[in-house]
Design a protein around this motif. Structure first.
Motif, PDB file in Angstrom:
ATOM      1  N   MET A   9       0.850  -1.185   0.000  1.00 22.07           N
ATOM      2  CA  MET A   9       0.000   0.000   0.000  1.00 22.07           C
ATOM      3  C   MET A   9       0.885   1.235   0.000  1.00 22.07           C
ATOM      4  SD  MET A   9      -3.208   0.793   0.006  1.00 22.07           S
ATOM      5  CE  MET A   9      -4.320   2.143   0.355  1.00 22.07           C
ATOM      6  N   PRO A  18      -5.637  -1.897   3.487  1.00 19.27           N
ATOM      7  CA  PRO A  18      -6.640  -1.249   2.637  1.00 19.27           C
ATOM      8  C   PRO A  18      -7.955  -0.915   3.330  1.00 19.27           C
ATOM      9  CG  PRO A  18      -5.544  -2.995   1.431  1.00 19.27           C
ATOM     10  CD  PRO A  18      -5.024  -3.047   2.842  1.00 19.27           C
ATOM     11  N   SER A  19      -8.416  -1.752   4.259  1.00 23.96           N
ATOM     12  CA  SER A  19      -9.688  -1.461   4.910  1.00 23.96           C
ATOM     13  C   SER A  19      -9.635  -0.160   5.700  1.00 23.96           C
ATOM     14  CB  SER A  19     -10.075  -2.617   5.840  1.00 23.96           C
ATOM     15  OG  SER A  19      -9.079  -2.795   6.844  1.00 23.96           O
ATOM     16  N   ARG A  49      -2.135   1.724  -4.724  1.00 25.21           N
ATOM     17  CA  ARG A  49      -2.142   0.403  -4.114  1.00 25.21           C
ATOM     18  C   ARG A  49      -1.572  -0.587  -5.130  1.00 25.21           C
ATOM     19  NH1 ARG A  49      -7.749  -1.777  -2.026  1.00 25.21           N
ATOM     20  NH2 ARG A  49      -7.396  -0.128  -0.486  1.00 25.21           N
ATOM     21  N   ASP A  87      -8.776  -5.128  -2.860  1.00 26.61           N
ATOM     22  CA  ASP A  87      -7.669  -5.334  -1.934  1.00 26.61           C
ATOM     23  C   ASP A  87      -6.866  -6.578  -2.294  1.00 26.61           C
ATOM     24  OD1 ASP A  87      -9.318  -7.399  -1.155  1.00 26.61           O
ATOM     25  OD2 ASP A  87      -9.619  -6.681   0.893  1.00 26.61           O
TER      26      ASP A  87
END
Length: 354
Positions: A9, A18-19, A49, A87
């Motif tokens: 990331m 990512p969350s 990302r 993700d």
């Protein structure tokens, strides 16, 4: 194929899972010059990302209509078709096929639908390679074949998802392999030959966003490319938009369908490839205009439009132009193939199912 998933990331602030940093719309997806990972770029937040699915060739083809999953192929000879969350999780192989030696290529997601069109490359009983137009559910399954000649390529859905345009090669009486433009209904029932040139080949079929037209390149001979269009209905007559020989590298449409945009060399006496607006009336040899970009950028190709944005490649670097205010960004990536914009239905990763 054994795949090991890793994720890196890159964001302006401290990296996070990512969350904790959901991507916003619009989103760009691209596979990089080394083809060893994919990159998602959040235009709003200037965040990256990187997704890596093992030591294999990565290729991104698009998004599902809600923008929440990527459509990708992994591998090269064979290449297999997958979908994955943004993700990188929930990786799903999509094509179930019993052939012993086969690959998937040139996948294109049905707009507002649930099927993916692609070319399945396999070997027939005589040992000859076939390229067949096929479709498969976005949830995976056995492919349905919509073509029979065994030499079909570059399927593209119409804007309403009811038709697929593609090129099909045949052997001429003189023994040369030549392609014409075809159109087939999504259920495979209705099929129409759209062009029937005496010689040469059609390439780059591009349905317009409004569904009325199909743009394409016709080459009477190698490296002698011309821009054409035709109405997206049976018995339409093709219209020639340019006459002088150029080298066409790519072709797309403006979002409002008012013109096509081509990456081309040797256009209007300019040897280097530039981005050209191809008008739908007149003669592009004199009437085409360059898309205004930074004069310092060279070797332009792969133009792709989103509402208000233009992404394109310059010497393997990815450039982003805000069409509303003229602001430029040079992205921190070397692009290998055309960038892909998230669909209009994508409102951000936070709205996607877990």
């Amino acid at each position: 194929m054994c795949l090991i998933f890793t994720l890196v990331m890159r964001v302006g602030a401290a990296p996070g899972f990512p969350s904790a940093n959901p991507l916003a719309a619009p989103l760009l997806a691209l596979d990089v010059a080394a083809s060893d990972h994919l990159t998602l770029y959040d235009v709003t937040n200037d965040a990256y990302r990187d997704l890596t699915f093992g030591r294999t060739l990565h290729r991104v083809w698009g998004f599902t209509p809600d923008g929440c999953r990527l459509i990708i192929t992994l591998g090269n000879n064979p290449a297999r078709l997958y979908s994955a969350r943004l993700d990188g999780g929930d990786l799903r192989e999509l094509v179930q096929y019993t052939g012993t030696s086969w690959s998937v290529w040139d996948a294109h997601m049905q707009p507002n639908g649930d099927r993916i069109a692609f070319t399945l490359i396999d070997t027939d009983g005589n040992g000859d390679q076939r390229h067949r137009l096929a479709v498969v559910s976005v949830n995976g399954g056995e492919p349905a074949f919509l073509s029979v000649t065994g030499d079909e390529h570059t399927p593209r859905w119409s804007a309403d998802g009811q038709w697929i345009v593609y090129v099909s090669y045949e052997t001429s009486p003189e023994g040369s392999r030549e392609a014409d433009l075809w159109m087939v209904s999504a259920d495979g029932v209705n099929k129409y030959r759209m062009t029937n040139f005496n010689a040469g080949s059609v390439s780059m079929p591009r349905p317009s966003p409004d569904g009325d037209l199909i743009g394409f390149v016709y080459s009477p001979s190698p490296n002698n490319d011309q821009f054409w269009m035709i109405g997206a209905q049976p018995d339409a007559l093709p219209t020639q938009l340019s006459y002088n020989a150029v080298l066409a590298l790519d072709l797309t449409w403006l979002p409002d369908s008012s013109a096509m945009v081509a990456a081309a060399r040797d256009m209007q006496g300019i040897a280097e490839n530039r981005l050209w607006r191809i008008p739908l009336v007149g003669n592009a040899d004199s009437d085409a205009a360059q898309i205004p970009v930074d004069a310092a950028l060279n070797y332009l190709d792969y133009p792709r439009f989103d509402l208000g944005w233009l992404a394109f490649r310059s010497e393997y670097g990815l450039e982003l132009l805000n069409m509303n205010d003229g602001a430029w960004r040079t992205l921190d990536n070397a692009a290998n193939t055309p960038p892909v914009w998230s669909p209009a239905g994508f409102t951000g990763e936070a709205a996607c199912p877990a």
